[in-house]
Design a protein around this motif. Structure first.
Motif, PDB file in Angstrom:
ATOM      1  N   ALA A 183       0.857  -1.183   0.000  1.00  0.00           N
ATOM      2  CA  ALA A 183       0.000   0.000   0.000  1.00  0.00           C
ATOM      3  C   ALA A 183       0.892   1.230   0.000  1.00  0.00           C
ATOM      4  O   ALA A 183       2.075   1.151   0.352  1.00  0.00           O
ATOM      5  N   ARG A 184       0.315   2.349  -0.351  1.00  0.00           N
ATOM      6  CA  ARG A 184       1.078   3.598  -0.311  1.00  0.00           C
ATOM      7  C   ARG A 184       1.576   3.841   1.109  1.00  0.00           C
ATOM      8  O   ARG A 184       0.840   3.653   2.082  1.00  0.00           O
ATOM      9  N   ALA A 185       2.813   4.232   1.236  1.00  0.00           N
ATOM     10  CA  ALA A 185       3.404   4.497   2.543  1.00  0.00           C
ATOM     11  C   ALA A 185       2.598   5.564   3.277  1.00  0.00           C
ATOM     12  O   ALA A 185       2.120   6.523   2.674  1.00  0.00           O
ATOM     13  N   GLY A 186       2.439   5.367   4.585  1.00  0.00           N
ATOM     14  CA  GLY A 186       1.744   6.341   5.416  1.00  0.00           C
ATOM     15  C   GLY A 186       0.234   6.296   5.319  1.00  0.00           C
ATOM     16  O   GLY A 186      -0.448   7.175   5.831  1.00  0.00           O
ATOM     17  N   THR A 187      -0.305   5.283   4.673  1.00  0.00           N
ATOM     18  CA  THR A 187      -1.754   5.193   4.531  1.00  0.00           C
ATOM     19  C   THR A 187      -2.439   5.156   5.904  1.00  0.00           C
ATOM     20  O   THR A 187      -1.899   4.605   6.857  1.00  0.00           O
ATOM     21  N   VAL A 188      -3.594   5.754   5.983  1.00  0.00           N
ATOM     22  CA  VAL A 188      -4.352   5.748   7.231  1.00  0.00           C
ATOM     23  C   VAL A 188      -5.428   4.675   7.175  1.00  0.00           C
ATOM     24  O   VAL A 188      -5.917   4.331   6.107  1.00  0.00           O
ATOM     25  N   VAL A 189      -5.749   4.137   8.331  1.00  0.00           N
ATOM     26  CA  VAL A 189      -6.892   3.241   8.465  1.00  0.00           C
ATOM     27  C   VAL A 189      -7.810   3.833   9.516  1.00  0.00           C
ATOM     28  O   VAL A 189      -7.375   4.590  10.386  1.00  0.00           O
ATOM     29  N   TYR A 190      -9.078   3.486   9.418  1.00  0.00           N
ATOM     30  CA  TYR A 190     -10.025   4.013  10.379  1.00  0.00           C
ATOM     31  C   TYR A 190     -11.157   3.038  10.611  1.00  0.00           C
ATOM     32  O   TYR A 190     -11.470   2.200   9.780  1.00  0.00           O
ATOM     33  N   ASP A 191     -11.751   3.186  11.767  1.00  0.00           N
ATOM     34  CA  ASP A 191     -12.845   2.357  12.245  1.00  0.00           C
ATOM     35  C   ASP A 191     -14.119   2.721  11.487  1.00  0.00           C
ATOM     36  O   ASP A 191     -14.395   3.895  11.276  1.00  0.00           O
ATOM     37  N   VAL A 192     -14.887   1.732  11.093  1.00  0.00           N
ATOM     38  CA  VAL A 192     -16.131   2.005  10.377  1.00  0.00           C
ATOM     39  C   VAL A 192     -17.347   2.014  11.307  1.00  0.00           C
ATOM     40  O   VAL A 192     -18.460   2.154  10.856  1.00  0.00           O
ATOM     41  N   GLY A 227     -18.268   4.221  13.457  1.00  0.00           N
ATOM     42  CA  GLY A 227     -18.687   5.528  13.923  1.00  0.00           C
ATOM     43  C   GLY A 227     -17.597   6.382  14.530  1.00  0.00           C
ATOM     44  O   GLY A 227     -17.729   7.589  14.586  1.00  0.00           O
ATOM     45  N   ARG A 228     -16.509   5.789  14.983  1.00  0.00           N
ATOM     46  CA  ARG A 228     -15.403   6.596  15.507  1.00  0.00           C
ATOM     47  C   ARG A 228     -14.590   7.138  14.347  1.00  0.00           C
ATOM     48  O   ARG A 228     -14.467   6.493  13.323  1.00  0.00           O
ATOM     49  N   ASP A 229     -14.041   8.292  14.513  1.00  0.00           N
ATOM     50  CA  ASP A 229     -13.275   8.901  13.428  1.00  0.00           C
ATOM     51  C   ASP A 229     -11.779   8.889  13.724  1.00  0.00           C
ATOM     52  O   ASP A 229     -11.042   9.766  13.305  1.00  0.00           O
ATOM     53  N   ASP A 230     -11.314   7.912  14.485  1.00  0.00           N
ATOM     54  CA  ASP A 230      -9.891   7.791  14.796  1.00  0.00           C
ATOM     55  C   ASP A 230      -9.155   7.293  13.555  1.00  0.00           C
ATOM     56  O   ASP A 230      -9.352   6.165  13.134  1.00  0.00           O
ATOM     57  N   ARG A 231      -8.337   8.131  12.986  1.00  0.00           N
ATOM     58  CA  ARG A 231      -7.548   7.741  11.819  1.00  0.00           C
ATOM     59  C   ARG A 231      -6.110   7.555  12.273  1.00  0.00           C
ATOM     60  O   ARG A 231      -5.532   8.458  12.864  1.00  0.00           O
TER      61      ARG A 231
END
Length: 125
Positions: free
Chosen positions: A103-112, A114-118
């Motif tokens: 994947a592209r370096a530094g990609t963010v993941v986040y919870d689906v 309802g939380r917006d923690d990236r």
């Protein structure tokens, strides 16, 4: 040319899997992060979304990938291109699996849920 020696690979253990970073910016510069994911039989990763496309190539074992509500069965030798911003969950088959992921370096993941923690996972830094 950068060379990342086997001894410089970073290992990150989570409750669901072990990710071994093979290439990333923190290991000598790369626009792409590459890591090995190993999951034991029946283990489930968290339901989450990735901010960039990921390419998963399965080296051993089997897995089910729930991608936006569609279930995909994958086995040794299969490659799945998972698009950005689509919820996913990876579940290991009965014997587990090993996959190489890019994947592209530094990609963010986040919870689906309802939380917006990236976050940027350790294995893509």
């Amino acid at each position: 040319m950068s060379v990342i020696r086997h001894t410089d690979a970073r290992r990150t253990e989570t409750p669901n899997a072990v990710m071994t970073t093979l290439a990333s910016p923190a290991q000598g510069g790369a626009d792409l992060s590459v890591w090995r994911t190993e999951m034991q039989g029946g283990a489930k990763g968290p339901r989450h979304t990735s901010g960039t496309e990921q390419v998963w190539t399965f080296l051993t074992g089997t897995a089910a990938v729930d991608l936006g509500g569609e279930s995909l069965e994958l086995a040794e030798g299969d490659t799945a291109v998972l698009p950005a911003d689509v919820p996913r969950r990876v579940t290991a088959g009965p014997d587990g699996f090993t996959a190489v992921v890019a994947a592209r370096a530094g990609t963010v993941v986040y919870d689906v849920e309802g939380r917006d923690d990236r976050i940027v996972p350790d294995w893509v830094r």
